[in-house]
Each structure stands twice: as C-alpha cells, then as structure tokens.
Design an enzyme around this catalytic site. Structure first.
Site, short mmCIF file in Angstrom:
data_model
loop_
_atom_site.label_atom_id
_atom_site.label_comp_id
_atom_site.label_asym_id
_atom_site.label_seq_id
_atom_site.Cartn_x
_atom_site.Cartn_y
_atom_site.Cartn_z
N HIS A 85 4.79 1.50 -5.07
CA HIS A 85 3.68 2.33 -5.54
C HIS A 85 2.34 1.63 -5.39
CE1 HIS A 85 4.42 0.32 -9.57
NE2 HIS A 85 3.11 0.44 -9.66
N ASP A 222 11.44 -0.29 -5.95
CA ASP A 222 9.97 -0.20 -5.94
C ASP A 222 9.37 -1.45 -5.29
OD1 ASP A 222 7.36 0.48 -6.39
OD2 ASP A 222 7.64 1.02 -8.49
N SER A 627 1.91 -4.48 -11.92
CA SER A 627 2.81 -3.92 -10.92
C SER A 627 2.84 -4.82 -9.69
CB SER A 627 2.35 -2.52 -10.52
OG SER A 627 2.52 -1.63 -11.58
#
Length: 691
Positions: A85, A222, A627
């Site tokens: 992402h 991810d 992240s």
C-alpha cells in the site's frame, strides 16, 4: 507430536510473561533503562550496532519512503522492501488497461526493466541534534502563538540552511517535540531515483481490502520492492539511464528462521502522528470535529468513486490509489471513535487531570482555559475540517487550482504544463464533477453556521438556480478550461485564467475558509498541560509523540485473546471459498492455482508449524507512517514488515492500551515465497543475505 507439544508449551509460557510495550523511542536518545529492557527481552545487539554516527549500523538500512511510509534496505545493491500500500500509487501510475500491474502484479526480470517513479524519493537518517535552546531563544513571554510560531520558524530555517548540502542530497528538518517544549534538528540524505522492481498481484498485496483493513486475522501479503539508484560516485542524482544501483552503508540481513510466541521484536520506522498526552477536551474535539466529519464526508465521496470504478477498468485503475487513501482513514476514524468510547478514554483523561489538580491546584485554571478555548473554537475547527474534507480532499480539479494558488504569483517556466500532465492523467472530469456536486451540497448540510458559507450558495445556487447543485456544477465545468486539459494547456500560468469560472469558484471557497481563521491558544495550553504532567511524574520516562521522525519500538510476538499469533497458509483459501461473493477475498486464477499447489519453497516453511506462515502479531507500538517498517529479531535480522494495527486498539494514537495493542506484520518468509515461488523473482532472492 513432540514438536507440537513443545510449541504449545512455549506458547503457553509466553502468554504468562508477555507484555505490550508502549513507546516510540528516539533511537538517538535511548536511555540506559530502555537499553536494559531491550536486552532483558532478547536484544543481542549493542547500542552502536543499532545506531551510530561513527560506523555502519542498522539505522543506515532504514528509510523514510516517499515522505509517507517507511522501508528497509535489504541488499548491497539498494533493494528496498516496503508495503504494497506504500508503493500502491507508483504501481497505479505505471498501470493501464494494457498493463494492469495492480491486478496482475509486476516483476522487472532484469535491472533495465525497473520502472522510474517521478517525485518518489527515500530519505536516510544521518543524525539528530537537540536545538531547543537555539530555537526558543527567539521566543519572549509576551508573544502570542502566531508570533511564537513565526519566531521559531525563522530560527529553524536558519539552522536547517546551515547544515544543508543540496548537491549531496543532504537536508535538515527542525521538528517540535512535546508540542513545542523541545526541538531537534534531524539531518537526512535524499535519493530521488527510486524504481519499481516487484509488486505482487493486488489479490495478495491488498488481500482483504476494506473488509479486513485494521482487522485480525490477516492474510495480506502487503509488500512491494523498489531499488535506489545513484550516480557513478554512489551519490544522489536525478533519474538518468546512466545511474547505477546504490550501495548502502548497511543493509538488513533476512531471517528464514522466523519467530515463536514470546520472541523479541523491534521495529524501526517513521511514525507519523500521535496525541498521547492530549487533554480530555482535546480528545473530545478529535472525536467530534475530526473523526465524525472524516467518516461522514468521505462516505459521500467514496460512494461516487466506487460507482465510477465499477463502471470500467480504466476508471478502476485511475481511482484505485485515491480510493484506497481515502478509505484507509475513513475506517480508522470509525474504529478510533468506537475504541475511545469503549475504553472510556475521556473519563480516564479526566481522572488524570484531577490528579494533576491535586498535585498543583493552579492546573485547574489551565484546564478551565482549555475547556473554554475548545468550546469557543468548536464551530471554527469543525468548519475547517469540513472544508478540508469537502474541497481540498474532494474534487481533484479544485485541489489542483488551490495548489497552484498556494505556489504564489509566478510559476517556473513549463511547471504549469508539467503539473497538468501529471494531475489529469488520473482525473475523469465527469466523476470529478459528480464528487464536487455531492460535496458542495453536503457542505451546506453540515456547516454549523451560515457565516461560513461561500457566497456562491446564496448568490448563484439559491437565487439563480433555485438550489439546483447539478446544474450549477455542469455550467461551471462546461465553461471552464480546467475541465479540459487540452484547452488548459493553451495557458501558460494560473494568472492567465483570471476569468475562469472554476477558478473564481475556488477563490470564493477559499474566502470562506479564511473566515474560520482566528487566534487559538489550544496548542499552547496543551503544551503547558503536557509540561505539568512530566513534572508531576519526573521519575518516569515520557517518549515524545510521533512526528515523522525515526523511532524504534520493542515488543514480543503475541496473539490476542484466543487468536493465535500467526495465520496459516490455508486461511487465505478458506476466506476465498467461504465468502465467494466478497470481492475483497477474490483470487486471480494464477494465484489460486499457486496457493492450492502449496509449493512455498522449503526454506520458507516454518520449522515449528510445518507451514508457510502469512502474517503475525506483536506487541510493538506503531502508528501511521510506520507502514513498511522493518520488524527485526534480537540479532537485528528482518522477520517481517509492519503494515497495520488492530481494531480493538484503534484508540492507540491517543491512548495506548497494554492489553489490546498489537502490530500486524507480514511474515518475511511469505514475502520471499511470493517473490521466488509465485513471481519467479529468483534474481532478487540471490541479492539478499538469508540466514
């Protein structure tokens, strides 16, 4: 059987000793106490192996990715692992209906095929210095918050310029800590030639979509892979076909050994923003003026985007990244409000405030001022958030105009046309108009006072069109050069479009925003309250709130309640087979075939479970910006990439709950298996140092 019994005993033992570990600690400022805790939990590295300015350390393998995420360098040739992402916007930029890298994934089979990304960069942290005395020397007691901010900005700019070396990519940032009670100058080196190397298919990299976002259990792979390039001298350079892979001071080794329940884990990354020391009044303000509006307005916008994306593959690709960015914190806001209410955080803050008053009675005056300040400024704060969500984060065309208005009266030659090409690649004019129409109507329905309505409502929409928003926006778009990029390119700068209807509408919208500006002492009072809290508990360590600077957190691998600490390979197939109508769990045919074969690569199969483990839980303390952060074992080896938090602890940016707080990471062995066994990316695996 013996192995399974042993694994169960280890798990049970870890439950009795595990702890959630609060704190996003400054890696340059670790205390002896924190260092002692780290080693008692399983860290085997010396402090200067983690951070050093004298020699290569783990710090030199950590990057801030694009200014919004984190990443870790994993090879001597500058490979970077980050989240899918985090790379999503770049993957989307390179995608088309002919080359749908979002759906199918991407792999550059040789270095020459790696794809450059305009405006993408990584920053390496070099050092941090405290500059509190220098910065606050410009502040006098008689200054209001505006004057204080201007004085601080002047000193900070001078300090930053003094250490910046643009030709070497070195720049500095002065950042406030403890809401401006302390200041530190951080020095970075920026590399702006960063190329896409590998991306998994979206059904793996974004598996679970909105359904699973902020939830556990997870099966999301991810990750994405980029490479940093440099000039022939290994120095930062703008993109050139002659650039070469960057050779870092340090890169992370990758563990195929994995983890067990109770294993030590530390994260390194750039957490964005927390407000752990906020007053009870500040918490209520966040819930009612930020989260409530974010939920409401984004719900309106996302419904229109989703309808457009479902209508064609071209629009799906065009709006996929924008939709993901919008929906991420839409759901976060829902979860944070729920958690703050469920955990009684406001009542807990009020109890702490009573304790402060008992310790020092004059704090009551401070609290009374905070209460009154938030109450008096509520309508203005509510309108500012409503405006931002409706117009800055609404129509992309309106945002394009606002951005160019903010740049001043003179654009660099060719800059206007360059920005047109970049922005309009991902704008469908009719979808944009529909979003603007809906949010224009919604703004009026939500605004707390008619004083904050732009003049276009009464002067045109009401008096001329009888409240017909659709007709209003159709006329604006039909007669505006901003609705046609080819026509817009006939103009050299924004100043050439002074009579354009959409430009004039935007000016009117900005005029309404200006009405909400005024003196606001909430930040000053919150700073004073935080100072009082630290003084009352002077024997306690208080880490500063997250502010996009490099931080370390530590914890253990640990499940939540009855949930195990990792997800098995079968679980992704179970979701697909048990919920066939949920598009978030769909799997493409090649992925489905690979998963059913179960050919993971023997070295990626966990020795204890005998399975490819997908995602795992730890007690580390992270937030947005983390992240892509590397998750490391006690020997400093990469075991995963952090990508999410859990729904039960969505209050975490304001209140860390030791019982509930978890970090969700993708197991690095899952990442490696997808690269090698699914994607055929053995050339990348050979770059890594696997242990």
């Amino acid at each position: 059987m013996k192995k399974k019994i042993l694994f169960t005993l280890v798990a049970l033992l870890s439950l009795s000793t595990a702890r959630a570990d609060e704190g996003m600690w400054m890696i340059t400022n670790l205390t002896e106490r924190t260092d002692s805790i780290l080693h008692s939990m399983g860290l085997e590295l010396a402090h200067d192996d983690i951070f050093s300015t004298e020699h290569a350390s783990l710090n030199h393998a950590i990057v801030q990715f694009g200014g919004f995420c984190s990443g870790v360098v994993v090879s001597p040739d500058g490979l970077v692992f980050t989240n899918h992402h985090c790379g999503y916007g770049s993957i989307q930029e390179h995608s088309s209906t002919q080359h749908d890298y979002l759906t199918d994934g991407f792999f550059a089979k040789k270095q020459a095929d790696e794809l450059p990304n305009e405006d993408l960069y990584v920053d390496f942290h070099l050092n941090t210095y405290e500059v509190t005395m220098q910065v606050l020397s410009a502040v006098t007691p008689d200054m209001d918050e505006g004057q204080r901010a201007r004085a601080i900005d002047s000193v900070a700019t001078a300090l930053q310029e003094a250490v910046s070396l643009p030709l070497q990519g070195i720049h500095a940032v002065v950042t406030p800590y403890y809401k401006g009670s302390k200041y530190y100058l951080s020095v970075y080196q920026r590399f702006s030639d960063v190329r896409l190397v590998f991306a998994p298919p979206q059904c793996l990299g974004k598996h679970g979509g909105d359904t699973d976002n902020w939830m556990w259990p997870r099966q999301t792979c991810d990750f994405s892979v980029f490479r940093i390039y440099a000039d022939k001298n290994n120095m930062p350079a703008e993109y050139s076909k002659d650039n070469r892979p960057y050779h870092p001071l340090r890169y992370a080794h990758v563990s195929t050994q994995g983890y067990q329940p109770g294993s030590f884990c530390m994260t390194f990354g750039y957490p964005g923003s927390t407000d752990r020391y906020l007053s009870s009044f500040g918490v209520e303000n966040t819930m009612r003026t930020t989260n409530d509006l974010r939920i409401q307005v984004r719900g309106v916008k996302q419904a229109i985007m989703k309808e457009a994306m479902n209508s064609s593959d071209a629009l799906r690709i065009m709006y996929s990244s924008k939709y993901a960015q919008s929906s991420n914190y839409w759901k976060f806001s829902i979860g944070q409000n729920k958690a703050l209410e469920d955990l009684g955080v406001i009542a807990e803050k009020q109890a702490l405030e009573r304790e402060l008053v008992a310790w020092r009675p004059e704090v009551q005056t401070l609290l009374d001022s905070l209460r009154d300040t938030y109450a008096q400024g509520r309508d203005r704060a509510y309108t500012q958030t409503l405006w931002e969500e409706s117009f800055w984060s609404g129509s992309d065309i309106i945002k394009f105009i606002v951005q160019h208005m903010m740049q001043g009266t003179v654009d660099e030659p060719g800059a206007f046309h360059k920005d047109i090409d970049k922005a309009y690649k991902d704008i469908d004019v009719e979808t944009d108009r529909r979003i603007f129409t809906a949010l224009l109507r919604n703004y009026r329905e939500q605004v707390p006072s008619a004083d904050y309505l732009p003049e276009i409502y009464t002067a045109v929409i009401d008096s001329v069109l009888g409240g017909d928003y659709d007709t209003f926006t159709r006329r604006m778009y039909e007669n505006s050069a901003f609705s046609d990029p080819e026509r817009l390119r006939q103009y050299g700068t924004l100043q050439d479009l002074v009579n354009d209807p959409l430009l004039n509408v935007t000016i009117d919208l900005i005029g309404a925003l200006y009405k909400t500006f005024g003196s606001d002492t909430a930040d000053e009072l919150e700073r004073q309250l935080g100072d009082a809290l630290r003084q009352m508990n002077s024997d306690k360590e208080y880490y500063p709130d997250a502010n996009f600077t490099l931080r370390m957190s530590y914890g253990q691998v640990l499940g939540l309640d009855s949930n195990p600490c990792f997800t098995p390979s079968q679980s992704i197939l179970d979701k697909y087979e048990l919920t066939p109508k949920n598009p978030d769990y769909e799997l493409t045919e090649p992925v489905l075939k690979w998963l059913k074969k179960g050919r993971w690569g023997q070295r990626y199969v966990d020795a204890h479970s005998g399975d490819l483990q997908l995602c795992f839980l730890t007690t580390n303390d992270i937030t947005g910006g983390n992240s892509g952060s590397g998750m490391f074992d006690g020997r400093g080896r990469l075991i995963g990439l952090a990508f999410d938090g859990n729904w039960e602890a969505m209050s975490g940016d304001i209140k860390f709950d030791r019982r509930l707080q978890r970090t969700i990471g993708v197991d690095i062995r899952y990442v490696l298996s997808v690269i090698e066994q699914y994607g055929g990316g053995r050339r990348l695996i050979e770059e890594l140092t696997l242990e």
